[in-house]
Every structure is written in structure tokens, then in C-alpha cells.
Design a protein around this motif. Structure first.
Motif, short mmCIF file in Angstrom:
data_model
loop_
_atom_site.label_atom_id
_atom_site.label_comp_id
_atom_site.label_asym_id
_atom_site.label_seq_id
_atom_site.Cartn_x
_atom_site.Cartn_y
_atom_site.Cartn_z
N LYS A 58 0.83 -1.21 0.00
CA LYS A 58 0.00 0.00 0.00
C LYS A 58 0.87 1.25 0.00
N GLU A 59 1.90 1.26 0.84
CA GLU A 59 2.80 2.42 0.90
C GLU A 59 3.46 2.67 -0.46
N ARG A 60 3.89 1.58 -1.14
CA ARG A 60 4.56 1.74 -2.43
C ARG A 60 3.58 2.24 -3.50
N ILE A 61 2.36 1.69 -3.49
CA ILE A 61 1.38 2.10 -4.50
C ILE A 61 0.98 3.56 -4.29
N LEU A 62 0.80 3.96 -3.06
CA LEU A 62 0.44 5.36 -2.79
C LEU A 62 1.57 6.30 -3.20
N THR A 63 2.81 5.84 -3.04
CA THR A 63 3.95 6.64 -3.51
C THR A 63 3.88 6.81 -5.02
N LEU A 64 3.58 5.71 -5.73
CA LEU A 64 3.45 5.79 -7.18
C LEU A 64 2.26 6.66 -7.58
#
Length: 527
Positions: free
Chosen positions: A67-73
């Protein structure tokens, strides 16, 4: 996880919808530290071997990390994001252990968390490896590939994944969905020839039954079904009324062209009655000569050859680019009934003494909404589906629409229509960017099935009035010339000869209001 194997077999599938791809592969990085890459990309794919995290993370921790990585993207791009889930890998020793004790539990719960995450992050979609593995069974994995290249899937699975991306997900996120299917009847929806074998002499095989059920599902998802057949219409009507074993019924078809006219002529009639461009129609016929005639006369129409058994037709439609549905269509249940009602409206129009009497007989009610968040999906759908009445041809992502709805700098007006014959649902939208005393109308989209009743003009006047109330004095309107949006551009030219220049909102409001002052329609502005 290596993506090269998938990429190498994708071009044939992409060519089915004339797509060409350039793929930028990131470094192999299990931490996704450089996530984002080329911000100008049309779509981002997160491709990972989730087995790498079995031992180091719980399934919940893994979901939180993703989730953290997708929100960063998502903070770097508003483009679609695709991410793969993971199959519950088959191992012979798993037969001795329940779902609560093995790695299958991790994969199942991680997939459920990933599904919830995809619903939370707009324009984020699952590459459903778990579903593809169900289809292939034990043939999905290949331990030899895994040991050599850390790529655990078989050649058969690789082709299936490439096909899923190439004909389902990528066309679904990047291009409009097919709006209608024009169907031949004889040796297409059943085995036999109606005119020779009669109603009772036609054979409905198991494959034909499944094909009709698939078509019924597509109709319920919002795609319109039509008939384009060399038969007598009365015979066709009796066929669908008498054959109760047919999953499809007469009322499931938005338009029926059953006659002895050339099929290209009938397809033009279907296109006109649906008020859509032929390029949005898939023509299905078992006769190669008919397909060739259609290609020669209407090159834009999409073609699919049926087989008399029905089995290959079922498979071909299941993998035809433009048929895949990403989201529940909020107006799906209204569409066919509304098109059928359009034919009743045409009869009313012919019977009326003048245009005003015709409009009055419809008893139309128009409801106007402003920045209504529950209409986000519908605005997204219209942006990607509508070609003829799409003024700026701006294919807005779901993320964009969500951001516009929440921002005080944007005014999004949505338009709902109903009359004595049907409820058409949300059929139009205006998207305005506000800048102090100026505004930019960056998109106008109206469903083609609602055209011909001046609803777009009435709603435009309400939009201009709302801008005046907000203190907006000047308006710029964005217009793009496309191959099929002439109706939208011609409509605007009734009021504006130079849309590229700033317009006085008060003067434009006066012109637009005067053009429909006598139209009998009830307008409700919903707070």
C-alpha cells in the motif's frame, strides 16, 4: 520477477486492437525503491514474485508495505496501475495440511488484502494470476523455469498472462469499451437456418447456450445487443418468443434488423438507431463473405467470425479486446430499455404536429448535480465510452475525476434525464476549471442515446448561470477535432464561432438561453 517472458509474447495480442508498445523495464528491485520510472508512461505494472515475502512478512504486513509503495506511485502519476496477485501454489505435500497451516493461507489472505487495496486506490487494477491458475491447474507452474531463471510459470501460463494483459486489462484501461454487438442468427446463435428448419428445427447446443448466456451477461454489463440477420422480422420475433430454452429473449435486443437488405446497410441503420459510431460495434457472423462485405463498406466496424458449433465464438468473444469490464456500469440496467424507448420517441415525433408538441409529450425531467462524488464512476465511464459528443476528447482517469470532484477549483456538473418512456440515468457532464473571474470548460460529454432532445443545451445554460452566480465573467472552451466528434463541435458552433477565444459568460448565457426558451422541460437543481 522477470517480465521479459510475458513481454515477448504480448505483441500478437496487442495487435488485435492495433496497439504498439514500448516497455521500460526497471532494475530488479524487491524493495520497489525506484518506483515510478517514466512519469509519462500510459500505464504502470508492478510485477512481483510474492513468495519472496512469505518468510519475512505476515500477509497483513506485506499488504501494508505494498500500500505504501502504490500510494507513492499514485502521488507521482494519475495513470492506471496494474499489480499482480499470487496463485495458491500446488504442492503434493499440501494435501496433508489445511488452509490454516500452509503457505496457501498467506497467499489467500494477501490476495484478499490486495483486492481491498485496489478498491481503495483509484485506477489500480489486479493482474489476476490466481484466476488464471484456476483455469490451467497444475500446468500453471513450471519448477524447471523457476530453478533456471526464478520465473515460476510455465510457457502455457506465460501465454495466458500475456493474453490477459493484451486483450483484457490494457485495452480496458487505455481505450473505450465496445458499446454494441451486432449478431447474425443462423449458425451463429444456434445450429440451423431459421427460414429452412423452422423454429422447432433449430438446435441449441450446449456451446450455443453458453454463448447466449455470455451475451446476456454482456448486455447486463451495459453492452447493447442487436440483430443483423437475413431473415423475416416476424419469424425472428416468433423464434425468441417460442424457444423458451434460449437464454436470450426478444426484449434483450436493443435493435433488430432482420430483413433481406445488405448487412452493411443494416449495420448503418443499427448505428443510427443506437446513435453511436460503427467503430463502437462488433459484428459477429459465420459467413466470411458477409464479413468481407462489411469490411469493404464500413472499415471502422470490428469483425468476428462465428463458428457453427458456437464453441469458438464463445472463446473469441471472451478474448476480444474491448469486451472486458473493469467496473460495474451504473447505467447498465437502463441502456437497452432506453434505446428501445428511443424508437417509441421517434414514433411520437412523427405523430406530433411540431417539435414543441413532441417535446411536451415526453414530459421530460432534467436533474442537475454539482460535484456529486457518487457520480465519479459514471463520469469516468462516459469519458472513455463517448466519442460523438465528447468536445475535448479528454479521456479522464478515475483518479482525475476523483480529484476534480474534491477540488474547489473545479466545477463538475452532471445531468440526469428521465421522461414518460424511460429513466436514462446520468447522461452528461460538464467539467470546468475555475480561476478567479475566469473559467475553462475542459470537457463536455453527453451520452449519444440522449441526443436529439436539446438536453445538452438546457444543461449548458444552467452551467453558465451557475458560473455567473460564482462571479465568473470570461469562459474559455477546450475543443479537440476528432474523427467522430463532429456532433459535439457542430452543437457548440450554434452559439460560438471562435471557441478558442475567451467568451463573455453573460453574453453566451443569453444566446444559449434564448435558443430553448420555449422547450417544455422541468429542470431540478439538486443541492
Amino acid at each position: 520477477m522477470p517480465f521479459e517472458f510475458i513481454h515477448s509474447v504480448m505483441p500478437p495480442f496487442l495487435s488485435l486492437w492495433d496497439a504498439e508498445e514500448t516497455i521500460d523495464l526497471s532494475p530488479y528491485d524487491t524493495s520497489f525503491s525506484s518506483i515510478g520510472g517514466d512519469a509519462s508512461a500510459d500505464v504502470f505494472i508492478l510485477w512481483s514474485d510474492w513468495r519472496l515475502y512469505y518468510e519475512s512478512m505476515t500477509e497483513q504486513a506485506a499488504c501494508d508495505w505494498v500500500k505504501e509503495r502504490i500510494l507513492t506511485l499514485r502521488s507521482r502519476t494519475d495513470k492506471p496501475i496494474l499489480i499482480n496477485n499470487w496463485p495458491e501454489q500446488y504442492e503434493i505435500e499440501d494435501k496433508l495440511f489445511s488452509i490454516q497451516t500452509g503457505k496457501r493461507k498467506w497467499a489467500r489472505q494477501f490476495n484478499e488484502g490486495l483486492f481491498r487495496l485496489s478498491n481503495l486506490v483509484s485506477d489500480c487494477w489486479i493482474i489476476d494470476l490466481s484466476y488464471i491458475a484456476l483455469e490451467l491447474g497444475e500446468a500453471f507452474f513450471d519448477s524447471r523455469n523457476d530453478s533456471v531463471s526464478h520465473y515460476p510459470f510455465s510457457d502455457q501460463a506465460t501465454i495466458a498472462i500475456a493474453r490477459h494483459l493484451g486483450v483484457h486489462l490494457l485495452p480496458a484501461v487505455l481505450s473505450p469499451r465496445i458499446k454494441a454487438i451486432a449478431l447474425d442468427l443462423d449458425d451463429t446463435l444456434y445450429d440451423g437456418v431459421l427460414g429452412e428448419d423452422g423454429v422447432d428445427g433449430l438446435t441449441l447446443s450446449d456451446a450455443h447456450s453458453r454463448l447466449q448466456n455470455l451475451l446476456l451477461q454482456l448486455k447486463r454489463s451495459g453492452m447493447m445487443l442487436t440483430i443483423c440477420s437475413r431473415n423475416e422480422e416476424q419469424d425472428v420475433r416468433e423464434l425468441f418468443q417460442q424457444r423458451t430454452d434460449f437464454p436470450l429473449g426478444w426484449d434483450d435486443f436493443a435493435v433488430v434488423c432482420a430483413n433481406w437488405n445488405p448487412k452493411p446497410d443494416n449495420l448503418i441503420t443499427i448505428s443510427q438507431k443506437l446513435n453511436i459510431d460503427p467503430s463502437a460495434i462488433l459484428f459477429v457472423d459465420d459467413n466470411p463473405a458477409e464479413l468481407l462485405k462489411m469490411a469493404n463498406h464500413i472499415p471502422a466496424v470490428r469483425l468476428l467470425r462465428a463458428d457453427p458449433s458456437g464453441e469458438q465464438t464463445l472463446i473469441k468473444i471472451s478474448h476480444y479486446p474491448g469486451c472486458y469490464q473493469l467496473l460495474q456500469d451504473d447505467s447498465a440496467s437502463l441502456r437497452t430499455a432506453d434505446i428501445q424507448a428511443n424508437q417509441a420517441r421517434a414514433e411520437l415525433k412523427n405523430q406530433s404536429s411540431d417539435y414543441g408538441s413532441y417535446l411536451k409529450s415526453l414530459q421530460m425531467i432534467v436533474r442537475i448535480y454539482v460535484n456529486e462524488a457518487t457520480h465519479t464512476n459514471r463520469v469516468f465511464e462516459m469519458s472513455h465510452k463517448t466519442n460523438q459528443f465528447n468536445l475535448a476528447l479528454r479521456r479522464m482517469s478515475k483518479t482525475e475525476v476523483e480529484q476534480f470532484m474534491k477540488s474547489s477549483e473545479y466545477l463538475i456538473m452532471t445531468v440526469q434525464l428521465s421522461d414518460i418512456l424511460s429513466d436514462s440515468g446520468i447522461i452528461g457532464t460538464f467539467v470546468c476549471r475555475l480561476k478567479q473571474e475566469k473559467a475553462e470548460l475542459i470537457e463536455v460529454v453527453f451520452s449519444c442515446r440522449a441526443l436529439g432532445r436539446e438536453i445538452e443545451t438546457i444543461a449548458f445554460a444552467r452551467l453558465l448561470n451557475r458560473l455567473l452566480e460564482l462571479g465568473i465573467k470570461q469562459l474559455t472552451i477546450e475543443v479537440q477535432e476528432g474523427p467522430r466528434n463532429a456532433p459535439a463541435r457542430e452543437w457548440l458552433q450554434r452559439f460560438i464561432t471562435d471557441p478558442g477565444n475567451e467568451q463573455s459568460v453573460s453574453d453566451l448565457y443569453a444566446r444559449v438561453s434564448a435558443s430553448y426558451s420555449s422547450y417544455p422541460v422541468e429542470v431540478e437543481e439538486i443541492p
